[in-house]
Enzyme design. Sequence first.
Site, mmCIF file in Angstrom:
data_model
loop_
_atom_site.group_PDB
_atom_site.id
_atom_site.type_symbol
_atom_site.label_atom_id
_atom_site.label_comp_id
_atom_site.label_asym_id
_atom_site.label_seq_id
_atom_site.Cartn_x
_atom_site.Cartn_y
_atom_site.Cartn_z
ATOM 1 N N LYS A 1 -39.930 5.674 34.100
ATOM 2 C CA LYS A 1 -39.374 4.492 34.747
ATOM 3 C C LYS A 1 -39.963 4.388 36.142
ATOM 4 O O LYS A 1 -40.164 5.386 36.828
ATOM 5 C CB LYS A 1 -37.846 4.589 34.817
ATOM 6 C CG LYS A 1 -37.145 3.315 35.256
ATOM 7 C CD LYS A 1 -35.629 3.465 35.139
ATOM 8 C CE LYS A 1 -34.925 2.177 35.525
ATOM 9 N NZ LYS A 1 -33.453 2.306 35.423
ATOM 10 N N ASP B 1 -60.955 4.229 40.304
ATOM 11 C CA ASP B 1 -59.744 4.990 40.642
ATOM 12 C C ASP B 1 -59.600 6.206 39.735
ATOM 13 O O ASP B 1 -58.509 6.511 39.265
ATOM 14 C CB ASP B 1 -58.510 4.096 40.535
ATOM 15 C CG ASP B 1 -57.283 4.721 41.211
ATOM 16 O OD1 ASP B 1 -57.466 5.592 42.076
ATOM 17 O OD2 ASP B 1 -56.156 4.340 40.861
ATOM 18 N N LYS C 1 -44.363 0.132 26.700
ATOM 19 C CA LYS C 1 -44.131 -0.158 28.108
ATOM 20 C C LYS C 1 -43.567 -1.549 28.268
ATOM 21 O O LYS C 1 -44.164 -2.524 27.831
ATOM 22 C CB LYS C 1 -45.439 -0.079 28.911
ATOM 23 C CG LYS C 1 -45.855 1.308 29.265
ATOM 24 C CD LYS C 1 -46.386 2.052 28.085
ATOM 25 C CE LYS C 1 -46.830 3.434 28.505
ATOM 26 N NZ LYS C 1 -47.318 4.212 27.353
#
Length: 542
Positions: free
Chosen positions: A21, A139, A42
Amino acid sequence: MDFFTEYGEGNRYKIEEVIGKGSYGVVCSALDTHTGDKVAIKKINDIFEHVSDATRILREIKLLRLLRHPDIVEIKHILLPPSRREFKDIYVVFELMESDLHQVIKANDDLTPEHYQFFLYQLLRGLKYIHTANVFHRDLKPKNILANADCKLKICDFGLARVAFSDTPTAIFWTDYIATRWYRAPELCGSFFSKYTPAIDIWSIGCIFAELLTGKPLFPGKNVVHQLDIITDLLGTPSPETISRIRNEKARRYLNSMRRKKPIPFTQKFPNADPLAMRLLERMLAFDPKDRPSAEEALADPYFKNIANVDREPSAQPITKLEFEFERRRITKEDIRELIYREILEYHPKMLREFLEGTESTGFMYPSAVDHFKKQFAYLEEHYAKGSTAAPPERQHNSLPRPCVVYSDNRPQSTASVTEDLSRCLIRDNNLKSQDSASVGASRIPQGAAARPGKAVGSVLRYGNCSTSAAEQQYEQRRVVRNPAIAPNSSVPLGSSYPRRNQTCKSETGDVERIDSSQTGPPKPYVANKLPATVDGRSGHW
Protein backbone atom coordinates in the site's frame (compact mmCIF):
# COMPACT_ATOMS: atom_id res chain seq x y z
CA MET A 1 -22.05 -11.03 -10.43
CA ASP A 2 -24.92 -10.95 -12.92
CA PHE A 3 -23.34 -8.01 -14.73
CA PHE A 4 -20.41 -10.12 -16.01
CA THR A 5 -20.32 -11.19 -19.63
CA GLU A 6 -18.11 -13.65 -21.45
CA TYR A 7 -15.19 -11.53 -20.32
CA GLY A 8 -15.78 -12.91 -16.83
CA GLU A 9 -13.09 -10.72 -15.28
CA GLY A 10 -14.63 -10.63 -11.85
CA ASN A 11 -14.79 -14.42 -11.70
CA ARG A 12 -11.33 -14.84 -13.16
CA TYR A 13 -9.31 -13.37 -10.28
CA LYS A 14 -9.73 -14.54 -6.71
CA ILE A 15 -8.46 -11.75 -4.46
CA GLU A 16 -6.45 -13.01 -1.47
CA GLU A 17 -4.92 -10.21 0.59
CA VAL A 18 -3.25 -6.81 0.56
CA ILE A 19 0.50 -7.12 0.03
CA GLY A 20 1.38 -3.47 -0.44
CA LYS A 21 0.00 0.00 0.00
CA GLY A 22 1.26 3.47 -0.80
CA SER A 23 0.40 6.85 -2.23
CA TYR A 24 -0.41 5.21 -5.58
CA GLY A 25 -3.06 2.88 -4.13
CA VAL A 26 -3.18 -0.78 -3.11
CA VAL A 27 -1.58 -4.02 -4.26
CA CYS A 28 -3.36 -7.33 -3.67
CA SER A 29 -2.24 -10.86 -4.35
CA ALA A 30 -4.72 -12.92 -6.32
CA LEU A 31 -5.18 -16.24 -8.06
CA ASP A 32 -5.88 -16.30 -11.78
CA THR A 33 -8.49 -19.06 -11.90
CA HIS A 34 -8.08 -19.40 -15.68
CA THR A 35 -4.38 -20.26 -15.55
CA GLY A 36 -3.78 -21.16 -11.90
CA ASP A 37 -1.06 -18.49 -11.71
CA LYS A 38 -0.47 -16.23 -8.75
CA VAL A 39 -0.74 -12.59 -9.78
CA ALA A 40 -0.47 -9.16 -8.21
CA ILE A 41 -3.31 -6.72 -8.94
CA LYS A 42 -2.52 -3.04 -8.53
CA LYS A 43 -5.30 -0.59 -7.92
CA ILE A 44 -3.94 2.83 -8.85
CA ASN A 45 -6.10 5.56 -7.34
CA ASP A 46 -7.07 8.92 -8.83
CA ILE A 47 -4.59 8.68 -11.67
CA PHE A 48 -5.87 11.88 -13.30
CA GLU A 49 -5.48 14.08 -10.23
CA HIS A 50 -2.14 15.33 -11.59
CA VAL A 51 -1.31 15.36 -15.29
CA SER A 52 2.34 14.50 -14.58
CA ASP A 53 1.41 11.36 -12.65
CA ALA A 54 -1.12 10.27 -15.27
CA THR A 55 1.48 10.79 -18.00
CA ARG A 56 3.98 8.68 -16.08
CA ILE A 57 1.47 5.85 -15.69
CA LEU A 58 0.51 6.04 -19.37
CA ARG A 59 4.19 5.93 -20.34
CA GLU A 60 4.84 2.88 -18.19
CA ILE A 61 1.87 0.75 -19.24
CA LYS A 62 2.63 1.59 -22.87
CA LEU A 63 6.31 0.64 -22.54
CA LEU A 64 5.53 -2.58 -20.71
CA ARG A 65 3.16 -3.54 -23.52
CA LEU A 66 5.77 -2.79 -26.17
CA LEU A 67 8.77 -4.30 -24.36
CA ARG A 68 7.90 -7.98 -24.05
CA HIS A 69 11.00 -9.80 -22.82
CA PRO A 70 11.71 -12.44 -20.15
CA ASP A 71 13.97 -10.04 -18.26
CA ILE A 72 11.33 -7.29 -18.11
CA VAL A 73 8.29 -7.47 -15.84
CA GLU A 74 5.08 -8.28 -17.68
CA ILE A 75 1.62 -6.76 -17.48
CA LYS A 76 -0.71 -9.69 -17.92
CA HIS A 77 -3.98 -7.80 -18.02
CA ILE A 78 -5.67 -4.48 -17.26
CA LEU A 79 -9.28 -4.58 -16.12
CA LEU A 80 -11.88 -2.82 -18.20
CA PRO A 81 -13.10 0.37 -16.47
CA PRO A 82 -16.84 0.82 -15.88
CA SER A 83 -16.93 4.05 -17.86
CA ARG A 84 -14.78 5.22 -20.75
CA ARG A 85 -14.97 8.93 -19.92
CA GLU A 86 -15.37 8.98 -16.15
CA PHE A 87 -13.08 6.31 -14.70
CA LYS A 88 -10.49 7.45 -12.11
CA ASP A 89 -8.82 4.21 -10.98
CA ILE A 90 -7.24 1.39 -12.94
CA TYR A 91 -6.50 -2.21 -11.99
CA VAL A 92 -3.31 -3.63 -13.51
CA VAL A 93 -2.52 -7.35 -13.29
CA PHE A 94 1.16 -8.28 -13.03
CA GLU A 95 2.96 -11.55 -12.65
CA LEU A 96 3.59 -12.06 -8.95
CA MET A 97 7.18 -11.64 -7.78
CA GLU A 98 8.76 -12.68 -4.51
CA SER A 99 11.13 -9.82 -3.77
CA ASP A 100 13.51 -7.29 -5.28
CA LEU A 101 17.28 -7.15 -5.61
CA HIS A 102 17.59 -4.57 -2.83
CA GLN A 103 16.18 -7.07 -0.34
CA VAL A 104 18.27 -9.91 -1.75
CA ILE A 105 21.46 -7.87 -1.35
CA LYS A 106 20.53 -6.72 2.13
CA ALA A 107 19.61 -10.19 3.36
CA ASN A 108 22.40 -12.27 1.85
CA ASP A 109 26.13 -12.59 2.34
CA ASP A 110 26.38 -16.01 0.75
CA LEU A 111 25.92 -15.25 -2.93
CA THR A 112 28.44 -17.10 -5.08
CA PRO A 113 30.37 -16.04 -8.21
CA GLU A 114 27.79 -17.98 -10.22
CA HIS A 115 25.02 -15.79 -8.78
CA TYR A 116 26.92 -12.59 -9.59
CA GLN A 117 27.58 -13.74 -13.14
CA PHE A 118 24.02 -14.82 -13.88
CA PHE A 119 22.48 -11.76 -12.24
CA LEU A 120 24.60 -9.41 -14.35
CA TYR A 121 23.95 -11.44 -17.48
CA GLN A 122 20.19 -11.12 -17.07
CA LEU A 123 20.37 -7.39 -16.39
CA LEU A 124 22.50 -6.74 -19.47
CA ARG A 125 20.33 -8.99 -21.62
CA GLY A 126 17.21 -7.10 -20.59
CA LEU A 127 19.00 -3.79 -21.06
CA LYS A 128 20.09 -4.75 -24.57
CA TYR A 129 16.46 -5.31 -25.49
CA ILE A 130 15.42 -2.00 -23.93
CA HIS A 131 18.18 -0.02 -25.63
CA THR A 132 17.65 -1.55 -29.08
CA ALA A 133 14.07 -0.26 -28.78
CA ASN A 134 15.62 3.22 -28.33
CA VAL A 135 14.43 3.37 -24.72
CA PHE A 136 16.48 4.67 -21.79
CA HIS A 137 15.31 3.34 -18.43
CA ARG A 138 16.95 6.17 -16.40
CA ASP A 139 16.10 4.77 -12.96
CA LEU A 140 17.88 1.44 -12.62
CA LYS A 141 18.60 0.53 -9.01
CA PRO A 142 18.25 -2.62 -6.86
CA LYS A 143 14.68 -1.75 -5.80
CA ASN A 144 13.65 -1.65 -9.46
CA ILE A 145 15.00 -5.14 -10.16
CA LEU A 146 12.55 -7.88 -9.17
CA ALA A 147 13.81 -11.27 -8.00
CA ASN A 148 12.34 -14.69 -7.39
CA ALA A 149 13.47 -17.89 -5.72
CA ASP A 150 14.96 -19.24 -8.94
CA CYS A 151 17.41 -16.33 -9.13
CA LYS A 152 15.45 -14.89 -12.05
CA LEU A 153 15.58 -11.11 -12.27
CA LYS A 154 13.22 -8.74 -14.05
CA ILE A 155 13.58 -5.03 -14.69
CA CYS A 156 10.57 -2.95 -13.63
CA ASP A 157 9.44 0.62 -12.97
CA PHE A 158 9.55 2.39 -16.32
CA GLY A 159 7.87 5.54 -15.01
CA LEU A 160 10.96 7.66 -15.69
CA ALA A 161 11.93 5.91 -18.93
CA ARG A 162 12.08 7.78 -22.21
CA VAL A 163 12.07 6.81 -25.85
CA ALA A 164 14.90 8.52 -27.72
CA PHE A 165 14.20 9.89 -31.18
CA SER A 166 16.84 11.52 -33.35
CA ASP A 167 15.05 14.87 -33.38
CA THR A 168 14.27 14.97 -29.64
CA PRO A 169 15.79 18.11 -28.08
CA THR A 170 18.22 17.04 -25.37
CA ALA A 171 17.25 19.86 -23.00
CA ILE A 172 13.56 18.95 -23.11
CA PHE A 173 14.25 15.23 -23.01
CA TRP A 174 15.98 15.40 -19.64
CA THR A 175 14.35 18.28 -17.79
CA ASP A 176 12.46 16.03 -15.38
CA TYR A 177 15.30 13.67 -14.51
CA ILE A 178 14.98 12.82 -10.82
CA ALA A 179 16.43 9.31 -10.53
CA THR A 180 18.18 8.04 -7.44
CA ARG A 181 21.51 9.81 -6.99
CA TRP A 182 23.54 6.80 -5.90
CA TYR A 183 23.06 5.07 -9.26
CA ARG A 184 23.18 8.21 -11.38
CA ALA A 185 25.89 8.46 -14.02
CA PRO A 186 28.36 11.34 -13.53
CA GLU A 187 27.15 13.05 -16.71
CA LEU A 188 23.77 13.45 -15.00
CA CYS A 189 25.28 15.12 -11.93
CA GLY A 190 25.03 18.63 -13.32
CA SER A 191 24.24 18.29 -17.04
CA PHE A 192 27.80 17.37 -17.92
CA PHE A 193 27.57 16.32 -21.55
CA SER A 194 25.70 17.79 -24.47
CA LYS A 195 24.23 14.47 -25.58
CA TYR A 196 23.08 11.70 -23.28
CA THR A 197 23.34 8.09 -24.40
CA PRO A 198 22.30 4.63 -23.18
CA ALA A 199 25.58 4.67 -21.26
CA ILE A 200 23.68 6.21 -18.34
CA ASP A 201 21.96 2.85 -17.80
CA ILE A 202 25.23 0.95 -18.17
CA TRP A 203 26.67 3.04 -15.33
CA SER A 204 23.67 2.17 -13.14
CA ILE A 205 24.10 -1.54 -13.87
CA GLY A 206 27.77 -1.23 -12.90
CA CYS A 207 26.79 0.34 -9.57
CA ILE A 208 24.26 -2.43 -8.94
CA PHE A 209 26.82 -5.12 -9.76
CA ALA A 210 29.37 -3.57 -7.39
CA GLU A 211 26.71 -3.51 -4.67
CA LEU A 212 26.05 -7.20 -5.25
CA LEU A 213 29.74 -7.92 -4.72
CA THR A 214 30.11 -5.94 -1.49
CA GLY A 215 26.61 -5.82 -0.03
CA LYS A 216 26.60 -2.03 0.20
CA PRO A 217 26.14 0.89 -2.24
CA LEU A 218 29.27 1.84 -4.17
CA PHE A 219 28.66 5.61 -4.38
CA PRO A 220 26.29 6.67 -1.53
CA GLY A 221 26.59 10.42 -2.14
CA LYS A 222 24.87 12.86 0.19
CA ASN A 223 24.55 15.50 -2.54
CA VAL A 224 25.76 16.11 -6.09
CA VAL A 225 29.16 17.46 -5.03
CA HIS A 226 29.74 14.61 -2.60
CA GLN A 227 28.63 12.18 -5.31
CA LEU A 228 31.33 13.50 -7.64
CA ASP A 229 33.89 13.39 -4.86
CA ILE A 230 33.38 9.72 -4.05
CA ILE A 231 33.21 8.79 -7.74
CA THR A 232 36.57 10.45 -8.40
CA ASP A 233 37.99 8.93 -5.21
CA LEU A 234 37.62 5.53 -6.90
CA LEU A 235 38.02 6.38 -10.59
CA GLY A 236 40.52 9.21 -10.26
CA THR A 237 40.22 12.71 -11.67
CA PRO A 238 38.89 12.75 -15.25
CA SER A 239 41.34 13.53 -18.03
CA PRO A 240 41.59 17.13 -19.31
CA GLU A 241 40.01 15.95 -22.57
CA THR A 242 36.99 14.59 -20.72
CA ILE A 243 36.66 17.73 -18.60
CA SER A 244 36.89 19.96 -21.69
CA ARG A 245 33.80 18.29 -23.19
CA ILE A 246 31.67 19.01 -20.14
CA ARG A 247 29.11 21.66 -21.03
CA ASN A 248 28.36 22.82 -17.49
CA GLU A 249 30.82 25.61 -16.68
CA LYS A 250 30.56 25.21 -12.91
CA ALA A 251 31.19 21.48 -13.22
CA ARG A 252 34.25 22.13 -15.39
CA ARG A 253 35.63 24.59 -12.86
CA TYR A 254 34.99 22.23 -9.98
CA LEU A 255 36.73 19.29 -11.62
CA ASN A 256 39.66 21.43 -12.80
CA SER A 257 40.11 22.80 -9.28
CA MET A 258 39.92 19.34 -7.71
CA ARG A 259 43.19 17.93 -6.44
CA ARG A 260 44.53 15.31 -8.78
CA LYS A 261 43.40 11.88 -7.66
CA LYS A 262 44.82 8.58 -8.78
CA PRO A 263 42.36 5.77 -9.51
CA ILE A 264 42.13 2.93 -7.01
CA PRO A 265 42.70 -0.46 -8.67
CA PHE A 266 39.46 -2.44 -8.74
CA THR A 267 41.40 -5.50 -7.60
CA GLN A 268 42.12 -3.56 -4.41
CA LYS A 269 38.53 -2.35 -4.02
CA PHE A 270 37.11 -5.83 -4.72
CA PRO A 271 39.91 -8.21 -3.68
CA ASN A 272 37.87 -11.43 -3.83
CA ALA A 273 36.10 -10.84 -7.13
CA ASP A 274 36.66 -12.65 -10.41
CA PRO A 275 39.35 -10.78 -12.42
CA LEU A 276 37.18 -10.99 -15.55
CA ALA A 277 34.28 -9.48 -13.62
CA MET A 278 36.52 -6.63 -12.48
CA ARG A 279 37.66 -5.81 -16.00
CA LEU A 280 34.06 -5.63 -17.17
CA LEU A 281 33.05 -3.55 -14.14
CA GLU A 282 35.85 -1.07 -14.86
CA ARG A 283 34.52 -0.65 -18.39
CA MET A 284 30.93 -0.11 -17.19
CA LEU A 285 32.06 2.48 -14.62
CA ALA A 286 34.18 4.58 -16.97
CA PHE A 287 33.75 8.27 -16.12
CA ASP A 288 33.44 9.22 -19.79
CA PRO A 289 30.26 7.69 -21.27
CA LYS A 290 31.94 7.04 -24.62
CA ASP A 291 34.31 4.62 -22.88
CA ARG A 292 31.50 2.45 -21.51
CA PRO A 293 30.40 -0.61 -23.49
CA SER A 294 26.92 -0.98 -24.87
CA ALA A 295 24.79 -3.73 -23.35
CA GLU A 296 25.45 -5.87 -26.43
CA GLU A 297 29.21 -5.33 -26.16
CA ALA A 298 29.13 -6.15 -22.45
CA LEU A 299 27.29 -9.42 -23.15
CA ALA A 300 30.15 -10.39 -25.49
CA ASP A 301 32.70 -9.87 -22.72
CA PRO A 302 34.87 -12.90 -21.79
CA TYR A 303 33.25 -12.85 -18.34
CA PHE A 304 30.13 -14.46 -19.87
CA LYS A 305 31.95 -16.92 -22.10
CA ASN A 306 30.47 -19.98 -20.40
CA ILE A 307 26.81 -18.82 -20.34
CA ALA A 308 26.40 -16.34 -23.21
CA ASN A 309 24.25 -17.34 -26.16
CA VAL A 310 23.41 -14.82 -28.85
CA ASP A 311 20.26 -16.76 -29.74
CA ARG A 312 18.73 -15.89 -26.36
CA GLU A 313 19.84 -12.25 -26.40
CA PRO A 314 17.23 -10.76 -28.74
CA SER A 315 17.06 -7.20 -29.95
CA ALA A 316 13.87 -5.15 -30.14
CA GLN A 317 12.34 -3.25 -33.01
CA PRO A 318 12.70 0.51 -32.47
CA ILE A 319 9.55 2.09 -31.09
CA THR A 320 7.84 4.44 -33.50
CA LYS A 321 7.26 8.13 -32.80
CA LEU A 322 3.52 7.64 -33.14
CA GLU A 323 3.38 5.60 -29.92
CA PHE A 324 4.75 8.52 -27.91
CA GLU A 325 3.49 11.54 -29.77
CA PHE A 326 1.79 12.64 -26.53
CA GLU A 327 5.27 13.37 -25.10
CA ARG A 328 5.79 16.04 -27.77
CA ARG A 329 2.77 18.21 -27.06
CA ARG A 330 0.82 19.66 -24.18
CA ILE A 331 -2.03 17.36 -23.25
CA THR A 332 -5.02 17.62 -20.95
CA LYS A 333 -6.39 15.15 -18.41
CA GLU A 334 -9.08 14.14 -20.88
CA ASP A 335 -6.45 13.46 -23.54
CA ILE A 336 -4.56 11.19 -21.14
CA ARG A 337 -7.78 9.47 -20.06
CA GLU A 338 -8.54 8.60 -23.68
CA LEU A 339 -4.97 7.38 -24.27
CA ILE A 340 -5.00 5.18 -21.16
CA TYR A 341 -8.38 3.78 -22.17
CA ARG A 342 -6.89 2.94 -25.58
CA GLU A 343 -4.04 1.09 -23.82
CA ILE A 344 -6.52 -0.85 -21.68
CA LEU A 345 -8.31 -2.01 -24.82
CA GLU A 346 -5.09 -3.76 -25.91
CA TYR A 347 -5.99 -6.36 -23.27
CA HIS A 348 -9.60 -6.67 -24.55
CA PRO A 349 -9.23 -7.73 -28.21
CA LYS A 350 -12.93 -7.83 -29.08
CA MET A 351 -13.59 -4.32 -27.82
CA LEU A 352 -10.33 -3.08 -29.39
CA ARG A 353 -11.48 -4.37 -32.76
CA GLU A 354 -14.81 -2.59 -32.40
CA PHE A 355 -13.01 0.56 -31.27
CA LEU A 356 -10.72 0.53 -34.31
CA GLU A 357 -13.59 -0.24 -36.68
CA GLY A 358 -15.68 2.56 -35.24
CA THR A 359 -18.49 0.19 -34.28
CA GLU A 360 -18.09 0.59 -30.53
CA SER A 361 -21.33 1.15 -28.68
CA THR A 362 -21.75 4.39 -26.76
CA GLY A 363 -22.53 2.34 -23.66
CA PHE A 364 -20.63 -0.65 -22.40
CA MET A 365 -21.90 -3.90 -23.87
CA TYR A 366 -19.28 -5.71 -21.81
CA PRO A 367 -19.65 -4.62 -18.19
CA SER A 368 -16.54 -4.18 -16.11
CA ALA A 369 -15.24 -6.25 -13.22
CA VAL A 370 -14.02 -3.11 -11.48
CA ASP A 371 -17.21 -2.64 -9.44
CA HIS A 372 -16.77 -6.10 -7.99
CA PHE A 373 -13.08 -5.47 -7.30
CA LYS A 374 -13.77 -2.19 -5.51
CA LYS A 375 -15.70 -3.99 -2.79
CA GLN A 376 -12.97 -6.57 -2.28
CA PHE A 377 -10.17 -4.01 -2.24
CA ALA A 378 -12.09 -1.77 0.17
CA TYR A 379 -12.60 -4.66 2.58
CA LEU A 380 -8.94 -5.66 2.46
CA GLU A 381 -7.78 -2.06 2.89
CA GLU A 382 -9.93 -1.75 5.99
CA HIS A 383 -8.20 -4.75 7.57
CA TYR A 384 -4.74 -3.99 6.20
CA ALA A 385 -3.51 -1.99 9.21
CA LYS A 386 -4.42 -4.66 11.76
CA GLY A 387 -1.05 -6.38 11.75
CA SER A 388 -1.79 -9.08 9.19
CA THR A 389 0.92 -8.03 6.74
CA ALA A 390 4.34 -6.43 6.76
CA ALA A 391 4.82 -2.82 5.73
CA PRO A 392 5.48 -2.57 1.97
CA PRO A 393 8.59 -0.82 0.58
CA GLU A 394 8.08 2.90 0.11
CA ARG A 395 7.77 4.31 -3.38
CA GLN A 396 9.71 7.29 -4.62
CA HIS A 397 7.12 8.35 -7.16
CA ASN A 398 3.66 7.49 -8.40
CA SER A 399 4.41 5.27 -11.36
CA LEU A 400 3.13 1.71 -11.39
CA PRO A 401 3.98 -0.05 -8.14
CA ARG A 402 6.45 -2.90 -8.17
CA PRO A 403 4.89 -6.34 -8.29
CA CYS A 404 6.73 -7.26 -5.11
CA VAL A 405 5.34 -9.58 -2.47
CA VAL A 406 6.06 -9.03 1.19
CA TYR A 407 5.86 -11.98 3.50
CA SER A 408 3.16 -12.23 6.13
CA ASP A 409 1.96 -14.42 8.93
CA ASN A 410 0.31 -13.61 12.24
CA ARG A 411 3.00 -11.15 13.26
CA PRO A 412 4.71 -8.18 11.65
CA GLN A 413 8.05 -8.75 9.97
CA SER A 414 10.82 -6.36 9.11
CA THR A 415 11.62 -5.58 5.50
CA ALA A 416 15.10 -7.00 6.09
CA SER A 417 13.56 -10.47 6.21
CA VAL A 418 11.45 -10.18 3.06
CA THR A 419 13.76 -12.47 1.10
CA GLU A 420 14.78 -14.58 4.10
CA ASP A 421 12.84 -17.50 2.69
CA LEU A 422 13.76 -17.48 -0.98
CA SER A 423 14.40 -21.15 -1.09
CA ARG A 424 16.54 -22.10 -4.06
CA CYS A 425 18.32 -20.61 -7.02
CA LEU A 426 17.85 -22.09 -10.43
CA ILE A 427 19.59 -20.59 -13.44
CA ARG A 428 17.30 -21.04 -16.37
CA ASP A 429 15.88 -18.98 -19.19
CA ASN A 430 12.28 -17.82 -18.99
CA ASN A 431 11.90 -18.03 -22.77
CA LEU A 432 11.61 -21.83 -22.64
CA LYS A 433 8.25 -23.53 -22.90
CA SER A 434 9.08 -25.66 -19.90
CA GLN A 435 7.08 -28.42 -18.33
CA ASP A 436 4.31 -27.81 -15.87
CA SER A 437 5.61 -26.28 -12.67
CA ALA A 438 4.42 -29.32 -10.74
CA SER A 439 6.92 -31.52 -12.61
CA VAL A 440 9.84 -29.21 -13.34
CA GLY A 441 12.49 -29.52 -10.71
CA ALA A 442 10.58 -32.18 -8.80
CA SER A 443 13.90 -33.77 -7.94
CA ARG A 444 16.54 -31.31 -6.85
CA ILE A 445 18.90 -33.59 -4.97
CA PRO A 446 22.40 -32.08 -5.05
CA GLN A 447 24.66 -33.92 -7.47
CA GLY A 448 27.69 -31.72 -6.98
CA ALA A 449 29.61 -30.64 -3.94
CA ALA A 450 27.65 -29.84 -0.79
CA ALA A 451 27.58 -26.34 0.60
CA ARG A 452 30.70 -25.28 2.44
CA PRO A 453 30.45 -25.33 6.24
CA GLY A 454 28.52 -22.31 7.41
CA LYS A 455 27.35 -21.47 3.90
CA ALA A 456 23.98 -21.89 2.23
CA VAL A 457 24.78 -22.18 -1.46
CA GLY A 458 25.92 -25.42 -3.05
CA SER A 459 27.58 -26.05 -6.38
CA VAL A 460 26.18 -25.34 -9.83
CA LEU A 461 23.91 -28.24 -10.71
CA ARG A 462 21.70 -29.59 -13.46
CA TYR A 463 18.17 -30.90 -13.20
CA GLY A 464 17.85 -34.31 -11.65
CA ASN A 465 14.86 -36.10 -13.18
CA CYS A 466 13.56 -33.59 -15.69
CA SER A 467 13.26 -34.89 -19.22
CA THR A 468 14.07 -32.08 -21.60
CA SER A 469 14.67 -31.76 -25.28
CA ALA A 470 18.16 -31.35 -26.68
CA ALA A 471 17.53 -27.64 -27.18
CA GLU A 472 16.28 -27.25 -23.64
CA GLN A 473 19.25 -29.19 -22.28
CA GLN A 474 21.56 -26.78 -24.05
CA TYR A 475 19.55 -23.91 -22.59
CA GLU A 476 19.66 -25.36 -19.08
CA GLN A 477 23.42 -25.89 -18.83
CA ARG A 478 23.90 -23.89 -15.67
CA ARG A 479 22.02 -23.98 -12.39
CA VAL A 480 22.68 -22.65 -8.94
CA VAL A 481 20.92 -24.38 -6.05
CA ARG A 482 20.70 -22.88 -2.61
CA ASN A 483 21.26 -25.55 0.04
CA PRO A 484 21.40 -25.08 3.79
CA ALA A 485 24.69 -25.49 5.54
CA ILE A 486 24.94 -29.16 6.41
CA ALA A 487 27.26 -31.27 8.44
CA PRO A 488 29.00 -34.28 6.83
CA ASN A 489 26.74 -37.31 6.36
CA SER A 490 23.61 -35.32 7.18
CA SER A 491 20.60 -35.09 4.95
CA VAL A 492 19.70 -31.97 3.03
CA PRO A 493 16.60 -30.19 4.40
CA LEU A 494 13.80 -29.57 1.98
CA GLY A 495 13.84 -25.79 2.24
CA SER A 496 16.63 -23.32 2.54
CA SER A 497 16.83 -19.58 2.66
CA TYR A 498 19.02 -16.62 1.97
CA PRO A 499 21.04 -15.88 5.11
CA ARG A 500 20.81 -12.38 6.48
CA ARG A 501 23.40 -9.75 6.02
CA ASN A 502 24.54 -7.72 8.97
CA GLN A 503 21.43 -6.09 10.39
CA THR A 504 23.16 -2.73 10.35
CA CYS A 505 23.44 -2.87 6.58
CA LYS A 506 23.20 0.60 5.10
CA SER A 507 19.97 1.37 3.31
CA GLU A 508 19.59 3.24 0.04
CA THR A 509 18.69 6.38 1.89
CA GLY A 510 21.91 6.27 3.83
CA ASP A 511 20.20 5.42 7.11
CA VAL A 512 21.06 2.44 9.23
CA GLU A 513 18.29 -0.10 9.31
CA ARG A 514 17.97 -2.18 12.48
CA ILE A 515 15.60 -4.93 13.38
CA ASP A 516 13.58 -4.38 16.52
CA SER A 517 13.24 -7.80 18.08
CA SER A 518 10.67 -6.50 20.52
CA GLN A 519 8.21 -6.08 17.67
CA THR A 520 8.66 -9.49 16.19
CA GLY A 521 8.29 -11.66 19.29
CA PRO A 522 10.29 -14.80 20.00
CA PRO A 523 12.26 -16.22 17.07
CA LYS A 524 10.57 -18.83 14.99
CA PRO A 525 11.30 -20.35 11.59
CA TYR A 526 10.53 -18.04 8.70
CA VAL A 527 7.95 -19.33 6.27
CA ALA A 528 7.36 -17.81 2.86
CA ASN A 529 3.60 -17.67 3.02
CA LYS A 530 3.07 -16.20 -0.40
CA LEU A 531 5.17 -18.44 -2.64
CA PRO A 532 6.39 -21.19 -0.33
CA ALA A 533 8.65 -24.11 -1.00
CA THR A 534 6.37 -27.10 -1.18
CA VAL A 535 6.69 -30.13 1.02
CA ASP A 536 8.60 -31.99 -1.67
CA GLY A 537 11.23 -29.29 -1.82
CA ARG A 538 10.13 -27.39 -4.88
CA SER A 539 10.58 -23.66 -4.68
CA GLY A 540 7.92 -21.10 -5.46
CA HIS A 541 7.26 -20.04 -9.02
CA TRP A 542 6.00 -16.92 -10.69
